[in-house]
Design an enzyme around this catalytic site. Sequence first.
Site, PDB file in Angstrom:
ATOM      1  N   GLU A   1      -8.582  24.104   5.625  1.00 25.01           N
ATOM      2  CA  GLU A   1      -7.435  23.321   4.887  1.00 25.01           C
ATOM      3  C   GLU A   1      -8.145  22.200   4.183  1.00 25.01           C
ATOM      4  OE1 GLU A   1      -7.768  23.436   8.139  1.00 25.01           O
ATOM      5  OE2 GLU A   1      -7.349  21.207   9.129  1.00 25.01           O
TER       6      GLU A   1
ATOM      7  N   SER B   1       0.796  -1.143   0.033  1.00 27.42           N
ATOM      8  CA  SER B   1      -0.057  -0.124  -0.161  1.00 27.42           C
ATOM      9  C   SER B   1       0.932   1.180  -0.019  1.00 27.42           C
ATOM     10  CB  SER B   1      -0.865  -0.029   1.217  1.00 27.42           C
ATOM     11  OG  SER B   1      -0.140  -0.015   2.558  1.00 27.42           O
TER      12      SER B   1
ATOM     13  N   HIS C   1     -11.931  24.050   9.840  1.00 27.76           N
ATOM     14  CA  HIS C   1     -10.746  23.545   9.350  1.00 27.76           C
ATOM     15  C   HIS C   1     -10.866  23.834   7.798  1.00 27.76           C
ATOM     16  CE1 HIS C   1      -9.375  20.833  12.319  1.00 27.76           C
ATOM     17  NE2 HIS C   1     -10.611  20.589  12.603  1.00 27.76           N
TER      18      HIS C   1
ATOM     19  N   CYS D   1      -8.626  25.153  14.357  1.00 28.64           N
ATOM     20  CA  CYS D   1      -9.562  24.478  15.483  1.00 28.64           C
ATOM     21  C   CYS D   1      -8.755  24.629  16.670  1.00 28.64           C
ATOM     22  CB  CYS D   1      -9.791  23.164  14.869  1.00 28.64           C
ATOM     23  SG  CYS D   1     -11.093  22.550  15.752  1.00 28.64           S
TER      24      CYS D   1
ATOM     25  N   GLU E   1     -12.079   3.187  -5.855  1.00 28.56           N
ATOM     26  CA  GLU E   1     -10.847   2.482  -5.428  1.00 28.56           C
ATOM     27  C   GLU E   1     -10.810   1.533  -4.155  1.00 28.56           C
ATOM     28  OE1 GLU E   1      -8.473   5.929  -3.727  1.00 28.56           O
ATOM     29  OE2 GLU E   1      -7.171   4.613  -2.734  1.00 28.56           O
TER      30      GLU E   1
ATOM     31  N   ARG F   1     -15.461  19.195  19.636  1.00 27.23           N
ATOM     32  CA  ARG F   1     -16.296  19.130  20.780  1.00 27.23           C
ATOM     33  C   ARG F   1     -16.328  20.287  21.751  1.00 27.23           C
ATOM     34  NH1 ARG F   1     -18.403  13.791  20.774  1.00 27.23           N
ATOM     35  NH2 ARG F   1     -16.664  12.679  20.027  1.00 27.23           N
TER      36      ARG F   1
ATOM     37  N   MET G   1      -6.913  27.677  17.258  1.00 28.56           N
ATOM     38  CA  MET G   1      -7.597  29.078  17.601  1.00 28.56           C
ATOM     39  C   MET G   1      -7.688  28.777  19.009  1.00 28.56           C
ATOM     40  SD  MET G   1     -11.337  30.447  16.915  1.00 28.56           S
ATOM     41  CE  MET G   1     -12.365  29.430  18.201  1.00 28.56           C
TER      42      MET G   1
ATOM     43  N   GLY H   1      -4.898   6.620  -4.668  1.00 32.09           N
ATOM     44  CA  GLY H   1      -5.873   7.542  -4.538  1.00 32.09           C
ATOM     45  C   GLY H   1      -5.632   8.778  -5.558  1.00 32.09           C
ATOM     46  N   ILE H   2      -4.254   8.853  -5.591  1.00 38.26           N
ATOM     47  CA  ILE H   2      -3.694   9.846  -6.686  1.00 38.26           C
ATOM     48  C   ILE H   2      -4.064   9.420  -8.071  1.00 38.26           C
ATOM     49  CG2 ILE H   2      -1.657  11.081  -7.737  1.00 38.26           C
ATOM     50  CD1 ILE H   2      -0.684  11.022  -4.711  1.00 38.26           C
TER      51      ILE H   2
ATOM     52  N   GLN I   1       4.839  -9.799 -11.631  1.00 39.02           N
ATOM     53  CA  GLN I   1       4.455 -11.067 -12.350  1.00 39.02           C
ATOM     54  C   GLN I   1       3.568 -11.853 -11.139  1.00 39.02           C
ATOM     55  OE1 GLN I   1       7.329 -13.101 -14.325  1.00 39.02           O
ATOM     56  NE2 GLN I   1       8.464 -11.208 -14.921  1.00 39.02           N
TER      57      GLN I   1
HETATM   58  N1  GLN Z   1      -9.830  18.995  20.546  1.00 37.08           N
HETATM   59  C1  GLN Z   1     -10.668  20.168  20.241  1.00 37.08           C
HETATM   60  C2  GLN Z   1     -12.021  20.128  20.319  1.00 37.08           C
HETATM   61  O1  GLN Z   1     -12.675  18.840  20.287  1.00 37.08           O
HETATM   62  C3  GLN Z   1     -10.168  20.667  18.956  1.00 37.08           C
HETATM   63  C4  GLN Z   1     -10.513  19.903  17.752  1.00 37.08           C
HETATM   64  C5  GLN Z   1      -9.894  19.861  16.633  1.00 37.08           C
HETATM   65  O2  GLN Z   1      -8.826  20.824  16.487  1.00 37.08           O
HETATM   66  N2  GLN Z   1     -10.128  19.450  15.222  1.00 37.08           N
HETATM   67  O3  GLN Z   1     -13.003  21.104  20.228  1.00 37.08           O
END
Ligand code: GLN
Length: 540
Positions: free
Chosen positions: A514, A14, A512, A387, A142, A468, A390, A19-20, A191
């Site tokens: 990204e 693997s 997120h 996330c 895939e 969470r 922050m 995936g690419i 092979q």
């Molecule tokens: N652990 C944090 C939360 O649950 C941040 C989660 C994360 O970065 N995806 O809120």
Amino acid sequence: MPTKYVVVLGSLLSGLGKGIVTASLAKLLSMHGLNAMPLKFDGYLNYDCGTMNPFRHGEVFVLDDKSEVDMDFGTYERFLNTSLKGEFSLTGGKIFSAMIEMERRGDFLGNDVQFVPHVAEYIIGYLKGVAARNRLDVLLIEVGGTVGDIENGYFIEAMRELALRERVIFVNLTYVPELGAVGEQKTKPTQIALRNMMQFGIQPSFIICRSENALSEAARNKVALFANVDESAVIDDQNSGNIYRMPLHLMEQGLDSMVMKSLGLKPKADGRSFERRAASWGALCDAIDRKGPKVDIAIVGKYTQLHDAYASVKEAIVHAAGKNMVSAEVHWIDSEMLEKSADSIPRLLDGMDGMIVPGGFGKRGIEGMISAISYARTKRIPYLGLCLGMQLMAVEFARNVCGLWGANSAEFDSDTKHRIVDILPGQEAVTAKGGTMRLGLWTSRIEKGTMAYAAYKSENVSERHRHRYEINNAYRETLTKAGIVVSAVNADRGLVEMLEWRGSFGIGTQAHPELESRLEMPNPLFISFIRAAKKRAAAR
Ligand code: GLN
């Protein structure tokens, strides 16, 4: 026209980039105007990826519809510039939980439930359902793992049966090693793998050979001979630095035309528009390969030994660097290591033009991240907090600017006097871990005049979430009075969605971003962040 199917199988090992290859082929077919989408099968018994450790399995990717899926979905979306749905991820866990439910309901009354025909029929029905609901011309499947694994045997059997009824082709991704001393490409493992695949009743139409260097003619001939295919169906997949070039590399070898021909498909876009799309994709590949001025970006996290844990962050940097005409070098910094020696922070961060603290869970390495954020704030290093990044930006500010000694997130210290970050309402009662976080796409309202607004140029922005905990609104006033800016909130629930510093570039987002950065559509926050880093690099 009924949907056609392309099944991508791996052999030998693997990690070869299935995936690419799948994403690249889907991209080429969509450039031809066909509605082609990828579906991933994973044989593990987890229902989804949400409960897996990113350190073992790589990043958990989140879709708009709250699904927590394999990181390959990041590759698919980054190539296809489209948002996929959770139904495109099929796992052993999903199949077996559906089978058991059906059995208990009495759907198979009187029968013993078997892999053949029952599980195979369920899988075929599932794939046809996805194809019909999405009106697909081509469904690319895939298959996770490699042929011969216990986990995917029943799935491969289902694909053999699908091929008896529908137009299906199999594409095999294999590895052709090169012996250092001799420098000769060895096809014997391939092979043997082909023989193994044929034992399962699978005859691949195309063999894609991953290798260190270009595939030699001798190796190509041998693979073709043992695979019962023409030499043109043996495709070179030599290592290349830029994964986004793969669709063009496959196109140059004619794979798109050959696949359409074997499936009896005609392109829906005319040749001119295909060429235009391929050329603009090529221009984006050139942009990220361009050796512009360099920016050094630190990623400070706890999973830094496995870069796959932050795959989307890495790719979002690549996209934004291309857009800013710079080349970005990523420096992986283990946050736990920062806790061990006091001088490591200036030593590792001084030369950086930007710093990111990405998402994460659990206490390990948290204090190192907080110290790094403090350093970035005071030294005016452009900062992007994702996330967790922050949440810790708020904790750092509370401790060091507001003077709230011991401030923390309830996730790491439930006894703290100052719960700057607290559990989301409704989450206290949650005990089951799977699929229960605040997940998927949420909209936030951005304040005009902020750095966030300058980046997004819009008041309403939707990004994907997975958390969470949240900023505790009881501390909002204390924080903002001391100078941090709340630049975005969720209007329905009053949750803080984005924070920023005044004066120097520093943005934290509960989302997120990204996960939604694509080569053709880099994420605005990353673009602004890299622009700030470029400025700093130029001033150094
Ligand atoms: N652990 C944090 C939360 O649950 C941040 C989660 C994360 O970065 N995806 O809120």
